[in-house]
Scaffold this motif. Structure first.
Motif, PDB file in Angstrom:
ATOM      1  N   VAL A   1       0.864  -1.184   0.000  1.00 50.89           N
ATOM      2  CA  VAL A   1       0.000   0.000   0.000  1.00 50.89           C
ATOM      3  C   VAL A   1       0.896   1.228   0.000  1.00 50.89           C
ATOM      4  N   VAL A   2       0.682   2.115  -0.970  1.00 50.47           N
ATOM      5  CA  VAL A   2       1.624   3.201  -1.215  1.00 50.47           C
ATOM      6  C   VAL A   2       0.911   4.551  -1.224  1.00 50.47           C
ATOM      7  N   ASP A   3       1.437   5.492  -0.466  1.00 51.99           N
ATOM      8  CA  ASP A   3       0.990   6.884  -0.514  1.00 51.99           C
ATOM      9  C   ASP A   3       1.330   7.459  -1.892  1.00 51.99           C
ATOM     10  N   VAL A   4       0.758   8.621  -2.216  1.00 53.98           N
ATOM     11  CA  VAL A   4       0.977   9.204  -3.543  1.00 53.98           C
ATOM     12  C   VAL A   4       1.861  10.451  -3.494  1.00 53.98           C
ATOM     13  N   ASP A   5       1.430  11.487  -2.767  1.00 48.90           N
ATOM     14  CA  ASP A   5       2.192  12.740  -2.769  1.00 48.90           C
ATOM     15  C   ASP A   5       3.552  12.573  -2.109  1.00 48.90           C
ATOM     16  N   GLU A   6       4.600  12.993  -2.842  1.00 50.64           N
ATOM     17  CA  GLU A   6       5.993  12.927  -2.396  1.00 50.64           C
ATOM     18  C   GLU A   6       6.471  11.489  -2.212  1.00 50.64           C
ATOM     19  N   VAL A   7       5.717  10.518  -2.776  1.00 49.30           N
ATOM     20  CA  VAL A   7       6.109   9.111  -2.766  1.00 49.30           C
ATOM     21  C   VAL A   7       6.050   8.559  -4.196  1.00 49.30           C
ATOM     22  N   VAL A   8       4.897   8.658  -4.830  1.00 50.53           N
ATOM     23  CA  VAL A   8       4.749   8.312  -6.245  1.00 50.53           C
ATOM     24  C   VAL A   8       4.858   9.575  -7.098  1.00 50.53           C
ATOM     25  N   LEU A   9       4.079  10.580  -6.750  1.00 49.83           N
ATOM     26  CA  LEU A   9       4.126  11.859  -7.463  1.00 49.83           C
ATOM     27  C   LEU A   9       4.941  12.884  -6.678  1.00 49.83           C
TER      28      LEU A   9
ATOM     29  N   LEU B   1      -1.632  -1.191  -4.094  1.00 44.54           N
ATOM     30  CA  LEU B   1      -2.766  -0.302  -3.893  1.00 44.54           C
ATOM     31  C   LEU B   1      -2.238   1.079  -3.545  1.00 44.54           C
ATOM     32  N   LEU B   2      -2.792   2.124  -4.155  1.00 44.22           N
ATOM     33  CA  LEU B   2      -2.418   3.499  -3.844  1.00 44.22           C
ATOM     34  C   LEU B   2      -3.440   4.087  -2.882  1.00 44.22           C
ATOM     35  N   LEU B   3      -2.948   4.692  -1.805  1.00 42.70           N
ATOM     36  CA  LEU B   3      -3.802   5.299  -0.778  1.00 42.70           C
ATOM     37  C   LEU B   3      -3.365   6.742  -0.589  1.00 42.70           C
ATOM     38  N   THR B   4      -4.137   7.666  -1.151  1.00 44.57           N
ATOM     39  CA  THR B   4      -3.763   9.074  -1.137  1.00 44.57           C
ATOM     40  C   THR B   4      -4.581   9.837  -0.107  1.00 44.57           C
ATOM     41  N   ALA B   5      -3.918  10.699   0.637  1.00 42.72           N
ATOM     42  CA  ALA B   5      -4.579  11.487   1.685  1.00 42.72           C
ATOM     43  C   ALA B   5      -5.069  12.795   1.082  1.00 42.72           C
ATOM     44  N   MET B   6      -6.311  12.805   0.663  1.00 47.03           N
ATOM     45  CA  MET B   6      -6.902  14.017   0.101  1.00 47.03           C
ATOM     46  C   MET B   6      -8.415  13.874   0.102  1.00 47.03           C
TER      47      MET B   6
ATOM     48  N   ALA C   1      -8.861   7.510  -2.185  1.00 52.74           N
ATOM     49  CA  ALA C   1      -8.626   8.873  -1.700  1.00 52.74           C
ATOM     50  C   ALA C   1      -9.457   9.060  -0.440  1.00 52.74           C
ATOM     51  N   SER C   2      -8.795   9.376   0.654  1.00 56.91           N
ATOM     52  CA  SER C   2      -9.499   9.452   1.938  1.00 56.91           C
ATOM     53  C   SER C   2      -8.789  10.418   2.873  1.00 56.91           C
ATOM     54  N   GLU C   3      -9.570  11.087   3.708  1.00 55.24           N
ATOM     55  CA  GLU C   3      -9.012  11.912   4.771  1.00 55.24           C
ATOM     56  C   GLU C   3      -9.031  11.188   6.110  1.00 55.24           C
ATOM     57  N   GLU C   4      -9.514   9.946   6.120  1.00 52.23           N
ATOM     58  CA  GLU C   4      -9.514   9.144   7.337  1.00 52.23           C
ATOM     59  C   GLU C   4      -8.084   8.756   7.712  1.00 52.23           C
ATOM     60  N   PRO C   5      -7.813   8.478   8.997  1.00 50.82           N
ATOM     61  CA  PRO C   5      -6.494   7.938   9.356  1.00 50.82           C
ATOM     62  C   PRO C   5      -6.198   6.688   8.534  1.00 50.82           C
ATOM     63  N   LYS C   6      -4.982   6.582   8.063  1.00 51.58           N
ATOM     64  CA  LYS C   6      -4.682   5.487   7.137  1.00 51.58           C
ATOM     65  C   LYS C   6      -4.741   4.122   7.809  1.00 51.58           C
TER      66      LYS C   6
END
Length: 217
Positions: free
Chosen positions: A21-29, A106-111, A134-139
């Motif tokens: 499970v991978v974050d997106v901002d500053e990790v993928v993008l 799986l990509l899990l982006t905090a937005m 895409a979720s603002e919930e705690p990961k």
């Protein structure tokens, strides 16, 4: 949780294969440098004096730092325009597709979820066709809801240590990797603490992930 009930996840068989499970901002993008450029285009400047966006954005017209609410408004505007500004890190796509030989990704982006479709288009443009939440919930809460059956090995990759802590607390058997690619960003970030481990680039993260899967997959 509604955030994980999405048709794009229907083919993901949690429990059958290791899951990365991978974050997106500053990790993928890339995020930090594009956001700086976006702010400059709008007569503002980000200079990180602390490890936070809030308190570090200055108006070029007045030389004064702007309120947190204004920083949040700029961030929302950036996400509205993300397709014009963000590009992936070198090796992110190659590494993640290489890992699909041994794991699901799986990509899990905090937005806010309203930005999800723009992010989906942006990622698809660069060849990242992995499922996206895409979720603002705690990961940790998101992954707990998703992983009703624990996969043989769960690996979580994020640039924010508090997200790694959230997942480690909810799913203590997971390997949590604090990936900090930007040297200046890493120097200012909170020191990675156990049980999380730090990675300084995608090649380093790849080695950590493969070793964990070999030992636990």
């Amino acid at each position: 949780m509604k955030t994980v009930e999405h048709e794009e996840l229907s083919g993901l068989q949690i429990g059958d294969r290791p899951l990365v499970v991978v974050d997106v901002d500053e990790v993928v993008l890339q995020f930090l440098e594009p956001f700086k450029a976006f702010l400059r285009a709008h007569d503002h400047e980000l200079v990180l004096e602390t490890f936070s966006l809030n308190g570090n954005v200055t108006s070029l017209a007045t030389g004064e730092k702007i309120p947190d609410a204004d920083v949040g408004a700029f961030l929302a505007a950036f996400y509205d325009a993300q397709e014009e500004w963000q590009e992936p890190f070198d090796a992110a796509r190659e590494t993640l597709y290489g890992l699909t030989e041994i794991a699901d990704v799986l990509l899990l982006t905090a937005m806010p979820p309203r930005h999800r479709e723009a992010r989906r288009r942006l990622l698809s443009r660069f060849g990242f066709s992995f499922p996206l939440i895409a979720s603002e919930e705690p990961k940790g809460a998101v992954l707990s809801a998703l992983c009703n059956k624990d996969p043989p090995a769960l690996i979580f990759v994020d640039d924010m240590l508090y997200n790694c802590r959230s997942v480690a607390e909810s799913l203590p058997d997971a390997l949590t990797i604090n990936l900090l690619i930007n040297d200046d960003y890493r120097a200012m970030a909170p020191k990675t603490e156990a049980p999380s481990v730090v990675a300084t680039g995608w090649d380093h993260a790849d080695r950590l992930i493969r070793r964990h899967i070999a030992e636990n997959g």
